[in-house]
Design an enzyme around this catalytic site. Structure first.
Site, mmCIF file in Angstrom:
data_model
loop_
_atom_site.group_PDB
_atom_site.id
_atom_site.type_symbol
_atom_site.label_atom_id
_atom_site.label_comp_id
_atom_site.label_asym_id
_atom_site.label_seq_id
_atom_site.Cartn_x
_atom_site.Cartn_y
_atom_site.Cartn_z
ATOM 1 N N CYS A 284 0.879 -1.167 0.000
ATOM 2 C CA CYS A 284 0.000 0.000 0.000
ATOM 3 C C CYS A 284 0.917 1.218 0.000
ATOM 4 O O CYS A 284 1.702 1.397 0.945
ATOM 5 C CB CYS A 284 -0.847 -0.029 1.273
ATOM 6 N N CYS B 141 -0.967 3.812 -6.499
ATOM 7 C CA CYS B 141 -1.828 3.262 -5.450
ATOM 8 C C CYS B 141 -2.126 1.837 -5.902
ATOM 9 O O CYS B 141 -2.429 1.620 -7.088
ATOM 10 C CB CYS B 141 -3.122 4.065 -5.344
HETATM 11 N N1 DGL Z 1 -3.964 0.785 -1.831
HETATM 12 C C1 DGL Z 1 -3.592 2.007 -1.193
HETATM 13 C C2 DGL Z 1 -2.308 2.570 -1.791
HETATM 14 O O1 DGL Z 1 -1.564 1.894 -2.458
HETATM 15 C C3 DGL Z 1 -4.566 3.140 -1.186
HETATM 16 C C4 DGL Z 1 -6.009 2.962 -1.022
HETATM 17 C C5 DGL Z 1 -6.578 3.743 0.130
HETATM 18 O O2 DGL Z 1 -6.782 4.953 0.043
HETATM 19 O O3 DGL Z 1 -6.800 3.085 1.130
HETATM 20 O O4 DGL Z 1 -2.007 3.718 -1.588
#
Ligand code: DGL
Length: 262
Positions: free
Chosen positions: A78, A189
């Site tokens: 993430c 993301c």
């Molecule tokens: N999957 C998360 C990232 O890579 C972001 C998603 C969220 O805002 O929770 O930043």
């Protein structure tokens, strides 16, 4: 908590929700004999518009849960959690290998020298120091545009990967890029690769698309190798699926997102 690292223990992979599955696919592809525990914190998703402190707290809680499962390493799949919590977690758990994803700005700028490169990521990722440092390194070598897409992870969390509503949502952000073609787009993301096809289609056939999953997988392999933590097993590895959401269909959706073509 005492941390004992066992080379045949699983690797913990975490995300604010489903997005990290786009990274897990690469990890499991590169390290097919490893076992993984994937934790999606969907009950608290999205992280991207939260404060740095809150993101840190949520990420730390997930790391604690993974440690209770005996993980030998943690991948923060993430970008948001990596930016807000990666350095602090490394300081807090110095003995634990922690691999943190970052937006693939470097390969994008190298592939599009002097071109127009758009970084799509959460508000938190784009405001944190980690990204500012990356930007300092690469700006001047291409025109780099930061574009947060608040609301996009929610589409992926409900498994909506292409729909008129999704296209309209993205178009609403992309109108501001319409004056000149975009040469490269960084999916900063881990939720976004699940809508890669739609993003690429809307930005036009010239656009090259980049994400950080493959680089993160290679980094994990290097870290495990240097710490002598690669598994000794020759059997196909397994994945254990965990999700903080009480909704039972989240695990089914996780498994589906792991296998579909993106
Ligand atoms: N999957 C998360 C990232 O890579 C972001 C998603 C969220 O805002 O929770 O930043």
């Amino acid at each position: 908590m005492e941390i004992r690292l066992d080379c045949d223990g699983p690797i913990g992979v975490m995300d604010s929700g489903m997005g990290g599955i786009s990274v897990l696919r690469e990890l499991a592809g590169l390290l097919p004999h490893e076992n993984f525990v994937f934790y999606g914190d969907s009950a608290n998703a999205p992280y991207g518009s939260r404060s740095t402190e809150k993101i840190y707290q949520l990420t730390e809680q997930v790391v604690q849960k993974l440690l209770k499962r005996g993980v030998k390493a943690v991948v923060i799949a993430c970008n948001t959690a990596s930016s807000a919590a990666g350095a602090r977690l490394r300081a807090e758990y110095p003995e634990l290998p922690i691999v943190a994803i970052e937006p693939a700005l470097k390969p994008a700028v190298i592939a599009c020298p002097g071109g127009r490169v758009v970084v799509l990521a959460t508000e938190a990722t784009l405001r944190e120091r980690k990204f500012a440092r990356l930007l300092t390194e690469w700006q001047g070598k291409a025109e780099i545009i930061k574009l947060p897409l608040p609301g996009l992870p929610e589409f992926v969390e409900r498994g909506e990967l292409d729909s008129p509503q999704l296209r309209e949502f993205l178009q609403g952000f992309f109108v501001q890029l319409a004056d000149r073609p975009v040469d490269g787009v960084v999916l900063g993301c881990t939720h976004y690769p699940f809508v890669r096809k739609v993003i690429a289609e809307l930005l036009g056939p010239q656009v090259k698309v980049f994400d950080g999953a493959a680089g993160t997988a290679r980094q994990l392999r290097r870290r495990l190798y240097s710490r002598r933590l690669l598994t000794t097993s020759q059997q196909p590895g397994s994945i254990q699926w965990l999700n903080s959401s009480p909704e039972p269909e989240m695990i089914e959706l996780s498994k589906k997102l792991f296998t579909i073509t993106i």
